[in-house]
Design a protein around this motif. Structure first.
Motif, PDB file in Angstrom:
ATOM      1  N   LYS A  67       4.931  -9.331   6.765  1.00  0.00           N
ATOM      2  CA  LYS A  67       5.917  -8.646   7.603  1.00  0.00           C
ATOM      3  C   LYS A  67       5.827  -9.067   9.074  1.00  0.00           C
ATOM      4  CE  LYS A  67       6.352  -4.563   4.614  1.00  0.00           C
ATOM      5  NZ  LYS A  67       7.565  -4.973   3.899  1.00  0.00           N
ATOM      6  N   LEU A  94       2.450  -6.533   1.591  1.00  0.00           N
ATOM      7  CA  LEU A  94       2.551  -5.773   0.344  1.00  0.00           C
ATOM      8  C   LEU A  94       4.013  -5.549  -0.012  1.00  0.00           C
ATOM      9  CD1 LEU A  94      -0.363  -3.176   0.324  1.00  0.00           C
ATOM     10  CD2 LEU A  94       0.263  -4.691  -1.520  1.00  0.00           C
ATOM     11  N   GLY A  95       4.241  -4.743  -1.033  1.00  0.00           N
ATOM     12  CA  GLY A  95       5.592  -4.425  -1.457  1.00  0.00           C
ATOM     13  C   GLY A  95       5.581  -3.119  -2.208  1.00  0.00           C
ATOM     14  N   GLU A 111      13.716  -6.093   6.017  1.00  0.00           N
ATOM     15  CA  GLU A 111      12.851  -7.130   5.449  1.00  0.00           C
ATOM     16  C   GLU A 111      13.611  -7.996   4.465  1.00  0.00           C
ATOM     17  OE1 GLU A 111       9.982  -6.160   2.550  1.00  0.00           O
ATOM     18  OE2 GLU A 111      11.221  -4.636   1.590  1.00  0.00           O
ATOM     19  N   ASN A 123      12.878  -9.893   0.586  1.00  0.00           N
ATOM     20  CA  ASN A 123      11.987  -9.959  -0.578  1.00  0.00           C
ATOM     21  C   ASN A 123      12.369 -11.207  -1.357  1.00  0.00           C
ATOM     22  OD1 ASN A 123      10.352  -7.288  -0.802  1.00  0.00           O
ATOM     23  ND2 ASN A 123      12.406  -6.652  -0.218  1.00  0.00           N
TER      24      ASN A 123
HETATM   25 MG    MG Z   1       9.175  -5.784   0.740  1.00  0.00          MG
END
Ligand code: MG
Ligand code: ATP
Ligand code: MG
Ligand code: MG
Length: 352
Positions: free
Chosen positions: A129, A183-184, A309, A311
């Protein structure tokens, strides 16, 4: 003859279970209809402990949809590519660390076999991030105010920590969001409203990652856009997530009925076009390829659109946002996986 697709799923990640469901949906789409004439699926399951399992166990996990554990380590990871049957193309559908972050992409690059999705750089940039936000800022994409923190600042020197917290309070205020950088699925993320919550959240985030990000909290609608392509990518219709919880946390994401997807999102055409344009910019900014889902905050009161963000390997179950966005844009799930494979082949350099 059919193209042998190595479907890589599971993984050493908190998003292991989602990955299994995503892979199940993709395997089904590759083995039915027109795709079944073109592709043969060879599943590879990466256990939570990092051990790779081929055919038999991998198929069992795909069919049952649930994790297999403690199966003995038969083949080491680095031996696996040589021992596995000839794979023409890899389709990694791993979410989170050790899969969405460039590590697996590095292995596949070394193997010199084309693979679906972003390469090493795009994957790593999309997962971290801090790196992501730096790239977005450089591309002129508006974002929330944020600050980066290291584990060392939190744990090493007891004199540094109170000053750090003071400073976060002054610049970002409450509520703010504390997140591990890599992370996610909202794992390790906390929304904090007081000094005590801030201290606890920082300490907790430091258990997940050396790098931590703290963001000013915004009150906004959450909208997402899917991107598909390589050098000339396309943006999908925009979708919205609605939920009643405090924020879109792990429980809300994965408990049936806690969140609803609205596709297309009820937004003006102007806002939709801005979001699509920003999604394509974000895709290019991190050097993504193949696919990505770009997430935004839409502050309705001011009309602001802030990028949250990207992904690079988003959830890919039959009910996930990414394939649903494309279905609403006119590309069915089986067509989508077919296009992703074709994009992977197209991206493979013909000579080096
Ligand atoms: Mg994410
Ligand atoms: P994903 O599963 O999409 O990969 P993630 O773990 O990368 O998610 P984020 O998308 O950064 O996490 O944050 C998770 C959720 O937390 C958001 O969807 C939103 O509900 C909330 N959130 C995060 N940052 C903020 C913020 N700055 N202001 C308001 N809400 C936020
Ligand atoms: Mg994610
Ligand atoms: Mg998100």
């Amino acid at each position: 003859s059919k193209l042998r697709v190595g479907l890589l799923f599971g993984g050493r990640s908190g998003e292991h279970e989602v990955s299994i469901v995503s892979a199940g949906a993709i395997a089904k789409a590759l083995t039915t209809g027109e795709n079944s004439q073109k592709y043969e699926v060879c599943p590879f399951y990466i256990q939570k402990n990092g051990v790779w399992q081929g055919e038999e166990i991998a198929r069992k996990v795909l069919e049952s949809g649930s994790a297999e554990e403690n199966t003995p380590n038969t083949v080491n990871l680095w031996q696996f590519p040589q021992k596995s049957p000839q794979i023409d193309l890899w389709f990694p559908i791993l979410h989170g660390p050790n899969g969405e972050d460039g590590t697996i992409q590095g292995l596949l690059t070394l193997m010199q076999v084309p693979f679906v999705g972003s390469g090493v750089l795009g994957s790593a940039m999309g997962m971290d991030k801090i790196a992501m936000k730096t790239a977005f800022a450089q591309a002129g994409l508006p974002q929330v105010q944020y600050q980066t923190v290291t584990r060392a600042q939190i744990w090493s020197n007891p004199c540094v920590f109170p000053k750090l917290c003071d400073q976060i309070e002054t610049t970002l205020g409450y509520p703010c969001f504390v997140k591990p950088a890599n992370l996610g699925s909202s794992v390790g993320i906390a929304k904090v409203r007081s000094r005590q919550e801030l201290e606890t959240a920082l300490d907790n985030a430091a258990t997940y990652d050396r790098r931590i990000i703290v963001e000013a909290g915004v009150v906004a609608r959450e909208v997402e856009c899917a991107v598909l392509g390589n050098d000339h990518p396309q943006a999908s219709v925009v979708g919205e997530i609605s939920f009643n919880s405090d924020f879109y946390d792990y429980e809300t994401k994965y408990t049936q009925g806690k969140a609803d997807l609205l596709i297309p999102a009820p937004l003006s055409q102007t806002v939709v076009e801005q979001i699509q344009e920003m999604s394509l910019k974000a895709f290019a900014a991190v050097d993504a390829a193949g696919l990505a889902r770009v997430d935004f905050f839409y502050v309705e009161s001011t009309g602001e659109i802030l990028i949250n963000e990207i992904n690079t390997l988003p959830g890919f179950t039959s009910t996930s946002m990414y394939p649903q966005l494309w279905a609403n844009t006119g590309i069915s799930f089986p067509q989508l996986v077919d296009q992703l494979i074709q994009l992977a082949i197209e991206r493979q350099p013909t000579s080096d």
